[in-house]
Design an enzyme around this catalytic site. Structure first.
Site, PDB file in Angstrom:
ATOM      1  CG  ASP A 206      -1.891   1.103   1.292  1.00 39.45           C
ATOM      2  OD1 ASP A 206      -2.761   1.159   0.408  1.00 39.45           O
ATOM      3  OD2 ASP A 206      -1.808   1.928   2.229  1.00 39.45           O
ATOM      4  CD  GLU A 274      -2.253   2.501  -3.543  1.00 42.28           C
ATOM      5  OE1 GLU A 274      -3.354   3.010  -3.805  1.00 42.28           O
ATOM      6  OE2 GLU A 274      -1.859   2.308  -2.369  1.00 42.28           O
TER       7      GLU A 274
END
Length: 546
Positions: A206, A274
């Site tokens: 993330d 990401e």
């Protein structure tokens, strides 16, 4: 004890990864919230798609202010999702079905409920005092810099206990870890190793470009209005008004990524990062996935944006990847848990959805598909009273948040909860989704679900599509076309991204039509390709080995 290396450490290259948002996939105990046992029970559906791996969004212990992306214990399962034993059972079943398991590691920040933060905020000289990003106020009491939170407002929150500000790039309850502190990096690597030893095959990382901040806390420069490209944050959020040079995207991040890669290599594991940035996404992607010593793959937001991907746009994006990330590896996605579903975002018909699915499975890179995407689910419309997402609540109604793409998966069209739960779902099940339930599409040979299976199988059947090179991706009118090539084959791909027919010239060579089950057409006697609305053309040419 290290487990044996996977037989194919390069398994991630060209893989198709299925993302699961665990709160909304399958509830096994009637509390209205999906859980790990529910995922395990639905693994046969996932395996039937032919995907290589699943990516499970966070299920760690958390106060759930950001629904698991605010972790209070990295090495345990939140009771609402089950237990570590449930996770072990999920891993075992997935591996029996030939599906690898990737989990979502949120390393840039924790919850304020994490014991690390509780200790850090006590004083300026305790053992974990430097584990988070603390800074004194300016002489006038204002925050140390002009950095903004992606969820709105200043990225700095005053803490009365320590009498300093702490950095939070997201919610005020999500303080950022200080990656300039070696002990923090060591602790996070131990977290990764805990799950690797438990059998996971990799990670989705993330906000991978948010890990490290500028130690001098320099102000971000303003971004002129004409350069603003609201991809990672909505236009209603002034976050897009800055050039984020100092609060993220720092070169010091590479050192940590190399350490993480060294650890993953011991287990044959892989990671997809990401990369969230409106200006430098592809540059960062290229940097983070090059050299074989950082993460294997990353995704940016070019195809997760609101811009409908016309043939011209797709050619521009692929050209930019070739220019900025020539050694990198992209993981393409049209939808995920953070953006409106692409069926609604791009206003796609079923025919258009099929065309884009075929295209995605032919692009160079790996692929992420999001739960319900295989059913063609549109974005769910929710009332303000039903919202759970703090992001949507903050910016309603200009930005409705992320709940519309997070509503429960629909399995059966025989009750109002779609087979997701016997209890009251945490988000309402969209009645518009029920006719698209898995049970309904299984009975219809022409349903989108079967097209996804065929497209994934088609990709896996051709080495050129999984790992091959591509030539220049170009737009010929409304048609995007390119050639993928491996040692044994070449595949010509042309997809008409329009509701109108279009004709292009077929490249020279002895091409044979393939992919008929995907609606592919072949060359006409005149050597041209006459493509109908939203129709692909897929052709094969064998390459003799030297």
């Amino acid at each position: 004890m290290l487990r044996p290396l996977t037989e194919n450490p390069d398994w991630w290259r060209g893989a198709v990864i299925y993302q699961i948002y665990p709160r909304s996939y399958q509830d096994s105990n009637g509390d209205g919230i999906g859980d790990l046992l529910g995922i395990t029970n639905r693994l046969p559906h996932i395996a039937s798609l032919g995907v290589d791996a699943i990516w499970i969004s966070p299920f760690f212990t958390s106060p759930m202010r950001d629904f698991g992306y605010d972790v209070s214990d990295y090495c345990d399962v939140d009771p609402m999702f089950g237990s570590l034993a449930d996770f072990d059972a999920l891993i075992s079943m997935a591996h029996q079905l030939g599906v690898k398991v990737m989990i979502d590691l949120v390393l840039s920040h924790t919850s304020i409920d994490h014991p690390w933060f509780a200790e850090s905020r006590v004083s300026k000289d305790n053992p974990k005092s430097n584990w988070y990003v603390w800074a004194d106020a300016k002489p006038d009491g204002t925050p140390p810099s002009n950095w903004l939170s992606i969820f709105g407002g200043s990225a700095w929150q005053w803490d009365a206990q320590r009498c300093q500000y702490y950095l939070h790039n997201f919610l005020t309850t999500q303080p950022d870890l200080n990656f300039h502190e070696p002990e923090v990096q060591d602790a996070l690597l131990k977290v990764a190793e805990f799950w690797l030893q438990r059998g996971v095959d990799g990670f989705r990382l993330d906000t991978i470009n948010f890990y490290v901040h500028d130690q001098e806390l320099r102000d971000n420069p303003a971004l002129p209005a004409e350069r603003r490209n609201p991809i990672t944050a909505p236009a209603a959020n002034p976050y897009t008004w800055q050039d984020h040079q100092y609060d993220k995207n720092r070169p010091e991040n590479l050192e940590f990524l190399r350490k993480l890669r060294t650890l993953m290599n011991q287990y044959g594991a892989a990671a997809v990062g990401e990369v969230g940035d409106d200006l430098y996404g592809l540059d960062i992607l290229g940097e983070y996935t090059s050299g074989g010593d950082k993460v294997q793959m990353s995704y940016a937001f070019e195809l997760l944006s609101s811009v409908p991907p016309t043939a011209q746009y797709v050619s521009e994006v692929m050209g930019a990847v070739d220019e900025k990330a020539p050694e990198g590896w992209v993981c393409w996605a049209f939808s995920n848990h953070d953006v409106p579903r692409h069926i609604s975002r791009w206003k796609l018909t079923d025919a258009a959805a099929r065309a884009y699915t075929t295209l995605m499975m032919c692009l160079r890179g790996s692929v992420c598909i999001y739960q319900g995407e295989e059913l063609g689910l549109p974005e769910a419309e929710l009332r303000f009273e039903d919202l759970q997402d703090p992001y949507g609540i903050q910016f309603w109604p200009e930005f409705k948040g992320r709940d519309g793409c997070r509503t429960p998966m629909v399995w059966d069209n025989n009750n109002q909860n779609g087979g997701f739960s016997s209890g009251h779902p945490w988000l309402p099940v969209s009645h518009d989704h029920l006719p698209r339930a898995v049970s309904e599409q299984e009975k219809d040979p022409g349903a989108l679900l079967h097209h996804y299976r065929k497209a994934i199988h088609f990709r896996h059947s051709h080495e050129a599509l999984v790992k091959g090179t591509h030539d220049t991706v170009r737009a010929e009118g409304t048609v995007v076309c390119f050639t993928r090539k491996s040692e044994s084959e070449e595949i010509f791909v042309a997809v008409n991204l329009s509701g109108d027919p279009y004709t292009i010239e077929m490249p020279e060579g002895d091409w044979h039509q393939i992919g008929i089950e995907l609606g592919s057409t072949g060359p006409a006697p005149d050597g041209k390709l006459h493509l109908g609305p939203w129709q692909p053309a897929l052709a094969l040419k064998h390459t003799p080995k030297a």
